[in-house]
Design an enzyme around this catalytic site. Structure first.
Site, PDB file in Angstrom:
ATOM      1  N   ASN A   1       0.856  -1.193   0.000  1.00 50.03           N
ATOM      2  CA  ASN A   1       0.000   0.000   0.000  1.00 50.03           C
ATOM      3  C   ASN A   1       0.890   1.241   0.000  1.00 50.03           C
ATOM      4  O   ASN A   1       2.113   1.144  -0.002  1.00 50.03           O
ATOM      5  CB  ASN A   1      -0.943  -0.028   1.207  1.00 50.03           C
ATOM      6  CG  ASN A   1      -0.182  -0.070   2.519  1.00 50.03           C
ATOM      7  OD1 ASN A   1       0.531   0.852   2.882  1.00 50.03           O
ATOM      8  ND2 ASN A   1      -0.297  -1.199   3.221  1.00 50.03           N
TER       9      ASN A   1
ATOM     10  N   PRO B   1      -2.434 -11.994   9.849  1.00 50.64           N
ATOM     11  CA  PRO B   1      -2.677 -11.903  11.303  1.00 50.64           C
ATOM     12  C   PRO B   1      -2.981 -10.464  11.707  1.00 50.64           C
ATOM     13  O   PRO B   1      -2.353  -9.534  11.202  1.00 50.64           O
ATOM     14  CB  PRO B   1      -1.349 -12.373  11.914  1.00 50.64           C
ATOM     15  CG  PRO B   1      -0.336 -12.242  10.827  1.00 50.64           C
ATOM     16  CD  PRO B   1      -1.073 -12.402   9.526  1.00 50.64           C
TER      17      PRO B   1
ATOM     18  N   LYS C   1     -11.776  -4.127  19.047  1.00 54.23           N
ATOM     19  CA  LYS C   1     -10.422  -4.621  19.336  1.00 54.23           C
ATOM     20  C   LYS C   1      -9.999  -4.344  20.782  1.00 54.23           C
ATOM     21  O   LYS C   1      -8.859  -4.548  21.151  1.00 54.23           O
ATOM     22  CB  LYS C   1      -9.415  -3.989  18.358  1.00 54.23           C
ATOM     23  CG  LYS C   1      -9.704  -4.335  16.886  1.00 54.23           C
ATOM     24  CD  LYS C   1      -8.520  -4.052  15.978  1.00 54.23           C
ATOM     25  CE  LYS C   1      -8.852  -4.312  14.534  1.00 54.23           C
ATOM     26  NZ  LYS C   1      -7.706  -4.263  13.632  1.00 54.23           N
TER      27      LYS C   1
HETATM   28  O1  PMT Z   1       2.822   6.066   6.552  1.00 57.69           O
HETATM   29  P1  PMT Z   1       2.244   7.390   6.079  1.00 57.69           P
HETATM   30  O2  PMT Z   1       2.409   7.592   4.611  1.00 57.69           O
HETATM   31  O3  PMT Z   1       2.730   8.558   6.901  1.00 57.69           O
HETATM   32  O4  PMT Z   1       0.645   7.306   6.321  1.00 57.69           O
HETATM   33  C1  PMT Z   1       0.152   7.219   7.627  1.00 57.69           C
HETATM   34  C2  PMT Z   1      -1.023   6.214   7.739  1.00 57.69           C
HETATM   35  C3  PMT Z   1      -2.210   6.746   6.973  1.00 57.69           C
HETATM   36  C4  PMT Z   1      -0.595   4.853   7.190  1.00 57.69           C
HETATM   37  C5  PMT Z   1      -1.326   6.101   9.277  1.00 57.69           C
HETATM   38  O5  PMT Z   1      -1.726   7.347   9.753  1.00 57.69           O
HETATM   39  C6  PMT Z   1      -2.423   5.078   9.544  1.00 57.69           C
HETATM   40  O6  PMT Z   1      -3.613   5.340   9.479  1.00 57.69           O
HETATM   41  N1  PMT Z   1      -2.019   3.817   9.871  1.00 57.69           N
HETATM   42  C7  PMT Z   1      -2.936   2.677  10.033  1.00 57.69           C
HETATM   43  C8  PMT Z   1      -3.344   2.169   8.682  1.00 57.69           C
HETATM   44  C9  PMT Z   1      -4.275   0.974   8.770  1.00 57.69           C
HETATM   45  O7  PMT Z   1      -3.872  -0.105   8.456  1.00 57.69           O
HETATM   46  O8  PMT Z   1      -5.464   1.235   9.259  1.00 57.69           O
HETATM   47  P2  PMT Z   1      -6.641   0.114   9.413  1.00 57.69           P
HETATM   48  O9  PMT Z   1      -7.844   0.889   9.774  1.00 57.69           O
HETATM   49  O10 PMT Z   1      -6.691  -0.767   8.210  1.00 57.69           O
HETATM   50  O11 PMT Z   1      -6.163  -0.778  10.618  1.00 57.69           O
HETATM   51  C10 PMT Z   1      -6.564  -0.518  11.967  1.00 57.69           C
HETATM   52  C11 PMT Z   1      -5.459  -0.849  12.926  1.00 57.69           C
HETATM   53  O12 PMT Z   1      -5.205  -2.256  12.884  1.00 57.69           O
HETATM   54  C12 PMT Z   1      -4.124  -0.155  12.667  1.00 57.69           C
HETATM   55  O13 PMT Z   1      -3.600   0.227  13.904  1.00 57.69           O
HETATM   56  C13 PMT Z   1      -3.281  -1.238  12.022  1.00 57.69           C
HETATM   57  O14 PMT Z   1      -1.893  -1.073  12.348  1.00 57.69           O
HETATM   58  C14 PMT Z   1      -3.834  -2.490  12.693  1.00 57.69           C
HETATM   59  N2  PMT Z   1      -3.720  -3.719  11.871  1.00 57.69           N
HETATM   60  C15 PMT Z   1      -4.352  -3.828  10.690  1.00 57.69           C
HETATM   61  C16 PMT Z   1      -4.260  -5.000   9.974  1.00 57.69           C
HETATM   62  C17 PMT Z   1      -3.503  -6.073  10.479  1.00 57.69           C
HETATM   63  N3  PMT Z   1      -3.389  -7.186   9.808  1.00 57.69           N
HETATM   64  N4  PMT Z   1      -2.887  -5.934  11.657  1.00 57.69           N
HETATM   65  C18 PMT Z   1      -2.985  -4.785  12.355  1.00 57.69           C
HETATM   66  O15 PMT Z   1      -2.394  -4.672  13.443  1.00 57.69           O
END
Ligand code: PMT
Length: 414
Positions: A214, A309, A345
């Site tokens: 991504n 995971p 979560k």
């Molecule tokens: O890296 P940059 O270019 O500066 O951009 C920053 C960002 C937009 C990536 C950052 O601010 C951000 O939002 N990071 C989380 C991105 C994400 O995966 O969001 P999500 O809503 O899909 O996931 C929710 C949470 O679960 C996140 O804390 C993620 O780390 C966690 N997760 C998700 C999937 C997975 N398999 N394991 C996880 O731990």
């Protein structure tokens, strides 16, 4: 672990003493630090023992003094790695010109230098030397190198020197050093807190040369890691593939896939007080990775994906879980979706950002909506560095509040 930052609290200070006449002032420093509630473990270089005996430091610190990397009995009980882990702050006073040079070049030729290399705790130095040695270009270059790596210098002061000359190079007085240690602690709401953060994207391989990933650049997570370090935290940054330098003073572990990130996060959980998931981890990954490059043999190629995971959920589910913070990257219904993730979560705090081709991902700026079970705070659009500082200030408030209300939530670092 340091307790609430607003009160002087016991902390584990490893005091390194190197060879110089100012070594006698270090005994007074031990006394002052202990008066403030610190546990002080003294490590002396061989040269330091020429100026003051280990017995003096043993008497004032109440602990056996360590001098030798090759001391079998001591290495068995509390080796240099244990010393490095035990310390919440490594303070070297006096720090001689020779020691600055050895530290700047990464030498591991005695117990003190090795411990400084092995620790993730902040390293502070109180230099003491003749004014010409201090002014020498070699010493100044070493000071600049150490500063770039996040090592903090206290002093030196100017004044009359033991050699009869007058100028810059005197070690600060014990009370000045002690005041600097505790003054800083007051401004550092996460002093001594052990914080693990993920950043950047993951790459899930399809074949030896292709992957699913991504647009995450890691900028947000790296900025948060640096802000947490500035707030006094001992930071481990677990990063996917990004093109960013490591913030000085932060321990970095590089990974590629969600599975590797999962493994490194859990390896870092022992003793962790705070976990922040800022990485954009894959939700789905290819069910298998072809061992050879996939050939262009048909008009259509269907990929089979499976769930990766969920690292964040697995951390929140630990029996002795740290204060657990997620990010939420949302394109619609930001607050509703983020609140849902917070509850589902079992997080302590979530930082929601609206994402898109022109938002958040790989941008210099961002805005966050912070949510916790009974509160919210909006942080406006600004540079990721400034945003990270505001985020860490709120996180520190929530962390201390939660620890007061539910002390069992966050483990005490061993
Ligand atoms: O890296 P940059 O270019 O500066 O951009 C920053 C960002 C937009 C990536 C950052 O601010 C951000 O939002 N990071 C989380 C991105 C994400 O995966 O969001 P999500 O809503 O899909 O996931 C929710 C949470 O679960 C996140 O804390 C993620 O780390 C966690 N997760 C998700 C999937 C997975 N398999 N394991 C996880 O731990």
């Amino acid at each position: 672990m340091i307790e609430a930052a607003s009160q002087p609290s016991p902390r584990r200070i490893l005091l390194g003493v190197t060879g110089g006449i100012a070594a006698y002032k270090a005994a007074e420093l031990v006394r002052r630090l202990r008066e403030r509630g610190a546990e002080v473990q003294v490590v002396m270089t061989a040269a330091a023992t020429r100026f003051v005996t280990p017995l003096t430091f043993q008497a004032v610190s109440g602990r056996p003094v360590r001098t030798d990397l090759w001391d079998d009995a001591a290495e068995a009980a509390m080796g240099h790695i244990e010393l490095a882990r035990w310390a919440e702050l490594v303070l070297v006073a006096p720090a001689s010109a020779d020691f600055l040079a050895r530290l700047a070049t990464g030498r591991a030729d005695d117990l003190l230098a090795t411990t400084c290399l092995a620790t993730v705790a902040p390293v502070w130095l109180a230099p003491a030397m003749n004014r010409s040695m201090w002014a020498n270009a070699a010493t100044q270059a070493n000071v600049a190198t150490l500063g770039d790596r996040g090592v903090r210098l206290l002093g030196p002061a100017s004044g009359e020197q033991a050699c009869g000359e007058t100028g810059e190079g005197r070690m600060l007085e014990a009370e000045e050093i002690c005041a600097a240690v505790y003054a800083t602690e007051l401004q550092r709401p996460l002093a001594g807190v052990r914080l693990v953060i993920t950043a950047g994207p993951t790459r899930e391989p399809l074949d030896p040369v292709r992957f699913i990933s991504n647009r995450s650049s890691g900028k947000m997570g790296f900025a948060v890691a640096a802000a947490a370090r500035d707030a006094g935290a001992v930071v481990t940054l677990i990063s996917g593939p990004v093109a960013l330098p490591t913030p000085p003073g932060v321990r970095r572990v590089d990974v590629e896939t969600a599975a590797q990130m999962y493994q490194e996060v859990h390896a870092a959980m022992a003793g962790a007080d705070v976990y922040i998931g800022a990485a954009a981890v894959a939700d789905y990954r290819p069910t298998c990775c072809a061992s050879n490059k996939i050939k262009k043999t048909s008009d259509r190629l269907d990929l089979s994906l499976e769930r990766a995971p969920d690292i964040l959920a697995s951390v929140a589910a630990l029996d002795r879980r740290p204060f657990t913070v997620g990010f939420a990257a949302e394109t619609t219904d930001v607050e509703r979706n983020a609140r849902d993730k917070l509850a589902r979560k079992r997080l302590d705090l979530i930082a929601a950002n609206e994402v898109g081709s022109d938002r958040a991902f790989d941008r210099e700026d961002n805005a966050l909506l912070l949510l916790w079970p009974d509160g919210r705070r909006e942080l406006s659009l600004q540079s990721k560095a400034d945003l990270a500082r505001e985020f860490i200030a709120v996180l520190a408030e929530r962390y201390h509040e939660t620890r007061r209300a539910r002390p069992k939530l966050a483990p005490v670092a061993s």
